[in-house]
Structure formats: structure tokens, C-alpha cells
Design an enzyme around this catalytic site. Structure first.
Site: not given
Ligand SMILES: Cc1cc2nc3c(=O)[nH]c(=O)nc-3n(C[C@H](O)[C@H](O)[C@H](O)COP(=O)(O)O)c2cc1C
Ligand SMILES: O=C(O)C(=O)c1ccccc1
Length: 365
Positions: A105, A128, A154, A231, A255
């Protein structure tokens, strides 16, 4: 002893502070999208073929030029140090050990260079779109120098959506965990918690550029020669536009239920996106993957690979790199067994004739 996935989940919930668990587990709005993808995948039924030589099954595959032990990647998730002190460095070790790809990330809590040094498998960097493009450009340069193989943009988060658990907790990342790859200037607004408001949501409104459109992709493709993967695409229309604008791959994702509430779940959008791109770039299914059989179902619907989110964090919270590898291996072993029982000894053997829906029968080919 092979641990079941729910054992990792239960251990993580027990170990983590309540607000961190809520940040990991929570969704947006009514949280309707937390279960929708799971329900959709559960409705898909496998159609096995018999009398096929499955004495050797190979779950291996190639994804954008990288060899993987299985069509499995870890989704980008912010702040792995919330789960384990070693954070993304441990995740990179664990993913490498299992032969899976790791997407780091933009809000990683360990330096890109340290993550790359610990990795034995391929890495992608997620971005992002920030208002400060020079910050993005610097990050891309560093990722290129550290050997990252692709960028993941994303596109379903012009801002972080309202998430009731984080708002109620006034969630802010605790002191000691930071998005170390971003400057303190960019991150200044992310600190300080206030009840009734998530610091991440507030920060995203200040720093994310919500004005970007398809035309802006040209800038990204100019500043890097790395493949760009989008994404968060959920429609055939956007998939076609993405291909037209030169993207190298698509991740069908809602997401993890953390952005648009009341949407169609990612598995339900998969065949629409696959049909729209017509094989011109790889398509990855993200969200609600919880068993090796889900990999088989995704491949049957035309995906080239899947991404796993929260379960990787459960493994990390449970036991660092060993836990991440344990979770990934569990899914890969389950997938290998499904291959044998499906009569599909290679990933190329999965197609739409491999699945059915109980109501409408077989999907048209
Ligand atoms: C704690 C957490 C943080 C996340 N942070 C990001 C992120 O920084 N960038 C992003 O594109 N998606 C982020 N996501 C979404 C994940 O990339 C992903 O789409 C999602 O967790 C998939 O679903 P699942 O948890 O059911 O496998 C985050 C998800 C979680 C649970
Ligand atoms: O993308 C996410 O789901 C998320 O939790 C997040 C965390 C830090 C910065 C941006 C999004």
C-alpha cells in the site's frame, strides 16, 4: 497441523486492540457489502469432470511476467504494523515463502526499500492519486529503483468512505505507526483522533485528488514504464475505457466492502468485466476470497488471479511472516485439492463450463 482460516481470524481479533480490529474488519455505511461478495461466491457451484489424469496438479501461473506458485496475490492494505511490529517486511517474507505476489500500500508502515530487501517474490506498489503529484512521482521512482514490478492505481476511493466503526472510535493510527513512505507534510492531517470522525477519512479529503479522469492516466504512464493496473473497476464500461487508455491489468473489487455501499459485489461483476476486456489484459478478482475453491470459481469466471485482503492481516497478527505464509499456503493447498477433484490439473483447465448457478444453470459460454 494446518490451521483453519477462522483460527487465524479469532487469534487476530483476540490479540488486537478493539479500534484496530474494527478498522481491519469494518465496512462503509450499513456494511452491506461486507457479506455480499461472500454470498455471491457461495452461490456458485463447481461442475467437476472425472477420469482426467490429475496425478500431478500444478497451481502455478504467470501474472504480468511474474511466476507465482498459484494465482494468488495479497491485496494492498495500509499500515501492516498495526498487526505486527515487523509490518510489511514480515508480509513480504511470508508472501515470498508461499510464492504469492504482495501488493504494498501507498500507506505502508515500512520503507519500500526494506520491504523489497525482505521479499523473495514479486512486489507491486499501490497508489492513491494525491493532489501533490511530485510526491507520487518520487514514490514511483523509489519503487522502480527497489525492483517493484507494477503500479496499482486504486480508482474506487476518491475519498475514504464513511465507516461507522472508525467514526465511532474516532480512529486514528496510533503513534509509532506511520505511513513512512509519505512525507510528514502529506501525512500531517492524518493524526489526532476525534470522536465521531475517522482521521483517515478526513485526511483523504485533504490529500486525495478527487478530480482525476481517464485523461490523467497519460501523466502516470509518462512518469513510469511500469505496467499500470487499475483497482476497483466494477463495470464493463469502465473496463473498456481502461483498456482504451492503456492499462495493463484490472482488479475487480469493491474494496472489501469499505467504499461504495449498496453496490454489486465484485464476484457478481467479474464476467461482465472479463467479457469487456476480451482477453486484452489480465483480470484479478479481489474481495471475499476465503477458500481455495474461491480461486477455482474465479478462474472459471475468467479471472487470471485473485487478491486476498484481511486474511493476510490475520496471519500477520497471529505469527508474523509464518502466519502470512500459513494463510497463503492454506488457500494454495485447498486450491490444489480442488484442481484434482475438479479434473483440472492446470490453471488453464478452468473455464465457464466448470461452474453453475443453482437457478439459471450453466453460464453461457
Ligand atoms: C485494513 C485494510 C486496509 C486497506 N488499505 C487499502 C489501501 O491502502 N489501498 C487499497 O487500494 N486498498 C486497501 N484496502 C482494500 C484491500 O486492498 C482489498 O480490496 C480488500 O481488503 C479485499 O477484501 P477482503 O479483505 O475481503 O479480502 C484495505 C483493506 C483493509 C481491510
Ligand atoms: O483503503 C482503505 O480501505 C483504507 O482503509 C485506507 C487506509 C489509509 C489510507 C487510505 C485508505
Amino acid at each position: 497441523m494446518v490451521m483453519a482460516l477462522h483460527t487465524y481470524e479469532a487469534a487476530a481479533e483476540e490479540r488486537l486492540p478493539g479500534p484496530v480490529w474494527d478498522f481491519f474488519a469494518g465496512g462503509s455505511g450499513t456494511e452491506s457489502m461486507l457479506t455480499a461478495g461472500r454470498e455471491a461466491l457461495d452461490r456458485v457451484q463447481l461442475r467437476p469432470r472425472c477420469m482426467v489424469d490429475v496425478s500431478r496438479c500444478d497451481p502455478g501461473t504467470d501474472l504480468l511476467g511474474a511466476r507465482l506458485a498459484a494465482p494468488l496475490a495479497v491485496a494492498p492494505m495500509a499500515y501492516h504494523q498495526l498487526a505486527h511490529p515487523e509490518g510489511e517486511v514480515a508480509s513480504a517474507r511470508g508472501a515470498g515463502e508461499a510464492g504469492a505476489l504482495l501488493t504494498v500500500s501507498m500507506f505502508a508502515s515500512r520503507a519500500l526499500e526494506d520491504i523489497a530487501a525482505a521479499a523473495s517474490g514479486p512486489l507491486w506498489l499501490q497508489l492513491y492519486w494525491l493532489r501533490r503529484r511530485e510526491v507520487m512521482r518520487d514514490l514511483i521512482r523509489r519503487a522502480e529503483a527497489a525492483g517493484f514490478r507494477a503500479l496499482v492505481l486504486t480508482v474506487d476511493a476518491p475519498r475514504v468512505a464513511y465507516r461507522p466503526r472508525d467514526a465511532a472510535n474516532g480512529f486514528a493510527v496510533p503513534p509509532g505507526v506511520r505511513a513512512v513512505n509519505l512525507s510528514t507534510e502529506v501525512m500531517a492531517a492524518s493524526h489526532g483522533s476525534r470522536s465521531g470522525e475517522s482521521a483517515l477519512a478526513r485526511h483523504s479529503r485533504e490529500q486525495f485528488d478527487a478530480s482525476i479522469t481517464w485523461e490523467d492516466l497519460a501523466w502516470l504512464r509518462e512518469v513510469t514504464s511500469l505496467p499500470v493496473v487499475l483497482k476497483g473497476v466494477l463495470t464493463g464500461e469502465d473496463a473498456e475505457l481502461a483498456v482504451k487508455h492503456g492499462v495493463s491489468g484490472l482488479i475487480v473489487s469493491n474494496h472489501g466492502g469499505r467504499q461504495l455501499d449498496f453496490a454489486r459485489s465484485a464476484p457478481e461483476c467479474l464476467t461482465e468485466v472479463v467479457d469487456a476486456v476480451g482477453g486484452s489484459c489480465p483480470v484479478i478478482l479481489d474481495g471475499a476470497i476465503r477458500h481455495g475453491a474461491d480461486l477455482a470459481k474465479a478462474l472459471c469466471m475468467g479471472a487470471d488471479a485473485v487478491m486476498l485482503g484481511r486474511p493476510a492481516l490475520w496471519g500477520l497478527a497471529h505469527s508474523g511472516d509464518a502466519g502470512v505464509a500459513g494463510v497463503l499456503r492454506l488457500l494454495i493447498d485447498q486450491f490444489e485439492e480442488v484442481m484434482a477433484l475438479m479434473g483440472a490439473p492446470t490453471v488453464a483447465d478452468f473455464g465457464r463450463s466448470g461452474i453453475a448457478y443453482p437457478v439459471c444453470g450453466r453460464l453461457p459460454s
